[in-house]
Enzyme design. Structure first.
Site: not given
Length: 597
Positions: A398-402
């Site tokens: 999820d947004s941790t990939y950012k």
């Protein structure tokens, strides 16, 4: 992978059918350059290929097509086109309004019942085919039980001579039956040759010799076991007419190969006698499942007679050409192995960590969730883990990939440390903070999806793939599409890997530009004081309006140490990054590592 097996198996069968067509074409084109025995052996490559869909092999690029059809990995978000949207409202955790959790629900495109339906139909077919096979084999067993040993001493002696001529060590029992009209070799564990009763009285000894030589060749080349393999293949691939055609052709080529083996033992002057013996069975045909016999369909008998008339011994040149073509087909099938696998390499579990670990019972912090917590202290090269099973399980980042989307964008010069502004695309998003231009710092703080999607577009899919492979990020799969691969889609990573990668990111093990590493660190900064600096990123996976996946990952700089952490939570509705962050901060406070107060 049971939820995707149905469509994946269907796709694999499509590729298998195309490969079989190619093999048939090769056999037809190079027919004169392939020996009869090798034409038969080529089918073993085909049977082996049919095992591949059940092997754990990386599916490589074919996963794109699989994911597109399966739909469970590809998602749709709300936008101005009117697709329904569900929001996960951000929760303020700490004073200063600097840590919020933003997410957008995605909807699965393909209901799982399609896969359940396909698997159910396939299973029913397997049960029916298995029942038919068991019934047929029961009848064959009855046939064997009702058969009597041959009493004719000349035939028994002839059989011993044939066994010796072929080079076999063990004799086969010779039986006779009034219920057969063609000789057969049967029995998986206790093989025997059964001759029709009329054959003993009506055929000459030299004709019976040819018959025995043929049946013993079946035994020598283990065709009884091969027949069992073919029966199992028909059971599993009962729905694929191409496989049925392959089995039919393989059985035909098996008879041709046995004929050729017998002819190679005989002087050329006896070839016509062998052919004449075969013709005697043309009007008395029997074709039994799991049985190798000398008879066969009339069309096949004709083909075998032509083969006998035109038979030439195998030259060394023919053997060489046959072997090369066999190897060529084998290499081709091997090259398609990753495409044929239905579930791909088992990349859902991370197994290669070299860090020393110890487990802790932190279940009191995870009362309403299934989840894990990993804390890595590089000074001691030691990890504290709660729920090791979950900590090694790969799920959507999820947004941790950012964190890494930002780093890769900087490395690819899609943005720069001093120029990271991306203009708002004017689409109205559910969060007011998204509806404006953003720099990397503000986009990371507000977890602005459109910013990082635009950044990934600038960086390019191939470049992203290169970087994800370089840092060995989870399963490294971007097959879900450049806009969605990180959002409950194809890309997966475990909490343990999150911590290891954060450590390598922090110390720049991968030798990226130092200024780019620092830029991302600055964007991740959540809290700073004289005692500690907290860096992190939340992530929430929301599917069909339910928050099913929550992340909080990051690191803490204290005076003489740096700690790396990852918290992951899952349940049916309440899992989000905000709650994961709350759990993390409670644990870190109780460990006297960090306090938000």
């Amino acid at each position: 992978m049971i939820h995707t097996f149905g469509i994946s198996f269907l796709l694999s069968n499509l590729v298998i059918s195309i490969l079989i067509a190619a093999i048939l074409l090769i056999k037809r084109i190079f027919k004169k350059h392939i020996s009869i025995r090798m034409q038969y052996n080529i089918w073993f490559l085909t049977l082996s290929m049919l095992i591949i869909p059940f092997l754990p092999v990386n599916t490589l690029g074919f996963q794109n097509l699989q994911n597109w059809m399966i739909g469970l990995h590809n998602v749709r978000m709300s936008n101005q086109n009117g697709v329904t949207q569900t929001l996960n409202n951000g929760k303020q955790l700490l004073s200063g309004n600097w840590l919020q959790d933003f997410s957008i629900s995605i909807n699965s495109k393909t209901p799982s019942y399609i896969n359940v339906f396909l698997i159910s139909i396939w299973t029913i077919g397997i049960i029916v085919m298995t029942t038919i096979t068991i019934y047929n084999n029961h009848k064959i067993k009855q046939l064997k039980t009702s058969s009597l040993p041959v009493q004719n001493k000349k035939i028994r002696l002839l059989c011993k001579i044939c066994v010796k001529d072929i080079g076999l060590k063990n004799e086969l029992p010779i039986l006779t039956s009034a219920y057969l009209n063609t000789p057969v070799t049967m029995g998986h564990f206790k093989p025997c040759i059964i001759l029709p009763m009329y054959l003993i009285s009506e055929f000459k000894l030299k004709e019976i010799r040819y018959i025995l030589l043929h049946e013993l060749q079946h035994y020598k080349h283990r065709d009884i076991q091969v027949n069992l393999w073919m029966c199992l293949t028909q059971i599993i691939y009962w729905f694929n007419p191409v496989i049925w055609y392959v089995i039919k052709e393989m059985r035909n080529d098996c008879e041709l190969a046995c004929d050729s083996s017998v002819l190679s033992m005989l002087d050329k002057e006896y070839h016509s006698e062998y052919g004449h013996t075969l013709l005697n069975f043309a009007q008395k045909l029997s074709y039994l499942s799991s049985v190798s016999g000398m008879g066969g369909p009339k069309k096949q008998i004709k083909k075998r007679i032509i083969n006998i008339v035109s038979f030439q011994g195998e030259s060394q040149w023919l053997k060489l050409k046959s072997t090369l073509i066999f190897i060529l087909i084998g290499i081709t099938i091997l090259g398609f192995t990753p495409i044929l696998s239905t579930h791909g390499f088992n990349d859902s579990i991370y197994k290669t960590s070299n860090i020393r670990t110890t487990t802790e019972d932190l279940s009191d912090y995870f009362k309403d969730y299934n989840g894990s917590f990993v804390l890595y202290e590089p000074n001691k090269d030691y990890c504290f883990i709660y729920n090791e099973t979950d900590a090694m399980k790969r799920v959507s980042p999820d947004s941790t990939y950012k964190i890494y989307s930002a780093l890769f964008g900087l490395e690819a010069n899609s943005i720069s440390p001093h120029s990271s502004l991306i203009m708002w695309d004017k689409i109205i998003y559910p969060y007011d903070t998204w509806n404006q231009d953003h720099s990397l710092n503000t986009a990371m703080k507000n977890s602005v999806n459109w910013y990082f999607q635009a950044l990934d577009q600038r960086t390019g899919l191939q470049t992203l793939k290169h970087y994800y492979q370089k840092i060995e990020y989870g399963n490294q799969s971007l097959s879900g599409g450049i806009s969605n691969y990180w959002m409950e889609s194809s890309l997966k990573i475990s909490p343990m890997e999150q911590v290891e990668l954060l450590s390598k990111f922090y110390y720049n093990t991968f030798q990226f530009e130092d200024k780019n590493i620092q830029t991302v660190k600055d964007a991740m900064l959540l809290s700073s004081s004289n005692e500690a600096n907290l860096y992190g990123k939340t992530g929430t996976g929301s599917v069909d309006g339910k928050n099913v996946n929550g992340w909080f990952v990051g690191f803490i700089e204290v005076k003489d140490n740096t700690y790396f952490f990852a918290t992951h939570i899952q349940n049916n509705d309440k899992s989000n990054g905000s709650n994961a962050a709350s759990i993390t901060l409670s644990i870190l406070k109780d460990k006297n590592i960090y306090s938000s107060e």
